[in-house]
Scaffold this motif. Sequence first.
Motif, mmCIF file in Angstrom:
data_model
loop_
_atom_site.group_PDB
_atom_site.id
_atom_site.type_symbol
_atom_site.label_atom_id
_atom_site.label_comp_id
_atom_site.label_asym_id
_atom_site.label_seq_id
_atom_site.Cartn_x
_atom_site.Cartn_y
_atom_site.Cartn_z
ATOM 1 N N GLY A 60 49.014 83.451 4.621
ATOM 2 C CA GLY A 60 48.850 84.146 5.899
ATOM 3 C C GLY A 60 47.401 84.411 6.255
ATOM 4 N N ILE A 61 46.505 83.655 5.602
ATOM 5 C CA ILE A 61 45.076 83.766 5.932
ATOM 6 C C ILE A 61 44.779 82.741 7.026
ATOM 7 N N HIS A 62 44.026 83.187 8.030
ATOM 8 C CA HIS A 62 43.679 82.284 9.125
ATOM 9 C C HIS A 62 42.530 81.395 8.663
ATOM 10 N N SER A 63 42.646 80.073 8.808
ATOM 11 C CA SER A 63 41.504 79.236 8.391
ATOM 12 C C SER A 63 40.881 78.519 9.579
ATOM 13 N N LEU A 64 39.545 78.500 9.560
ATOM 14 C CA LEU A 64 38.790 77.776 10.580
ATOM 15 C C LEU A 64 38.198 76.560 9.893
ATOM 16 N N SER A 65 38.352 75.394 10.507
ATOM 17 C CA SER A 65 37.938 74.177 9.833
ATOM 18 C C SER A 65 36.745 73.536 10.547
ATOM 19 N N TYR A 66 35.704 73.216 9.786
ATOM 20 C CA TYR A 66 34.526 72.533 10.352
ATOM 21 C C TYR A 66 34.334 71.232 9.601
ATOM 22 N N GLU A 67 34.666 70.111 10.266
ATOM 23 C CA GLU A 67 34.503 68.802 9.615
ATOM 24 C C GLU A 67 33.278 68.148 10.224
ATOM 25 N N LEU A 68 32.183 68.146 9.462
ATOM 26 C CA LEU A 68 30.910 67.644 9.984
ATOM 27 C C LEU A 68 30.655 66.216 9.512
ATOM 28 N N GLU A 69 29.910 65.479 10.348
ATOM 29 C CA GLU A 69 29.589 64.084 10.008
ATOM 30 C C GLU A 69 28.698 64.031 8.768
ATOM 31 N N GLU A 70 28.797 62.925 8.033
ATOM 32 C CA GLU A 70 27.999 62.683 6.816
ATOM 33 C C GLU A 70 26.492 62.849 7.082
ATOM 34 N N ASP A 71 26.052 62.450 8.316
ATOM 35 C CA ASP A 71 24.609 62.505 8.598
ATOM 36 C C ASP A 71 24.170 63.835 9.232
#
Length: 281
Positions: A60-71
């Motif tokens: 029940g924890i809210h997760s924020l996802s940041y998927e950043l580019e390799e560069d």
Amino acid sequence: MAKIIDGKQISMELKDELKERVAEYRAQGIEITLAVIQVGNDKASSVYVGNKKKACEYIGIHSLSYELEEDTTEEELLELIQKLNGDDRVNGILVQLPLPEHIDEDKVIETIDAKKDVDGFHPMSVGALSIGKKGFISCTPYGIIELLQRSGTEIDGKECVVIGRSNIVGKPMSMLLLRENATVTVAHSHTKNLKEVAKRADILIVAIGRPQFIDHEYVKEGAVVIDVGIHRDDNNKLCGDVNYEDVFPHVSAITPVPGGVGPMTIAMLMKNCVNAVEIQK
Ligand code: NAD
């Protein structure tokens, strides 16, 4: 007959307890949020990040996802962390390691606000642990203490030998065992007579990163053995740093690989996220 310490089951129990704590917080109007940052798309990292998000969802924890580019540049990553540091809705910040080579991991870890350092890698968290103050604890060794306690292994006054002195496992492990009043020896690649040193242990914790390195010659009869290592053997089967079959007849309890220490690591990350509410007060 040796007892198998079931990390899968213990981690489930723990997650269910955390789920209740999260629900209690929610009833008080407190929502817990974890920000997870991944740079690049390393396959293993994507699996770990996916599992962390699933655990958040379960509890029940809210997760924020940041998927950043390799560069992504180091500067861009540090800017994002600073933004999350200043965001009151975010309780925990996790940057999945390893990072691409052009980014300085230490700098990244040190930029995370120590009050949001749910991985427990920040120097402030490490310092707090070493002087017995409240703070975040590195998830793998924290999980091992939980495994020992919940499987009924007494730590107080016991001879504990930790093989491995890494910043994320061996060193915090030794501090946690000290906190539990054990007599602690830390062995490593320069230790002489490793077999003799290891054989002193009532509780032997192995985190060396070498497949099936520890056999019964390193183990005192009736010891409790905790295997942190995780590898694939020649048949692509998962195995640990301990030769499980060889050691099993000589121990009183042991963690299997898989299903021992591994499942505890994510459960303890969740515990750190829940603890964050208190730490941030
Ligand atoms: P690391 O490589 O950072 O450290 C290994 C340590 O072992 C070093 O301190 C080194 O001195 C010591 N060592 C190496 N060879 C030795 C030898 N022959 N004799 C005595 N000491 C020796 O590794 P780490 O990050 O601590 O991880 C250790 C293992 O645990 C790895 O297999 C890793 O994949 C695994 N791991 C598992 C989890 C999990 O959640 N299950 C988490 C972290 C690490």
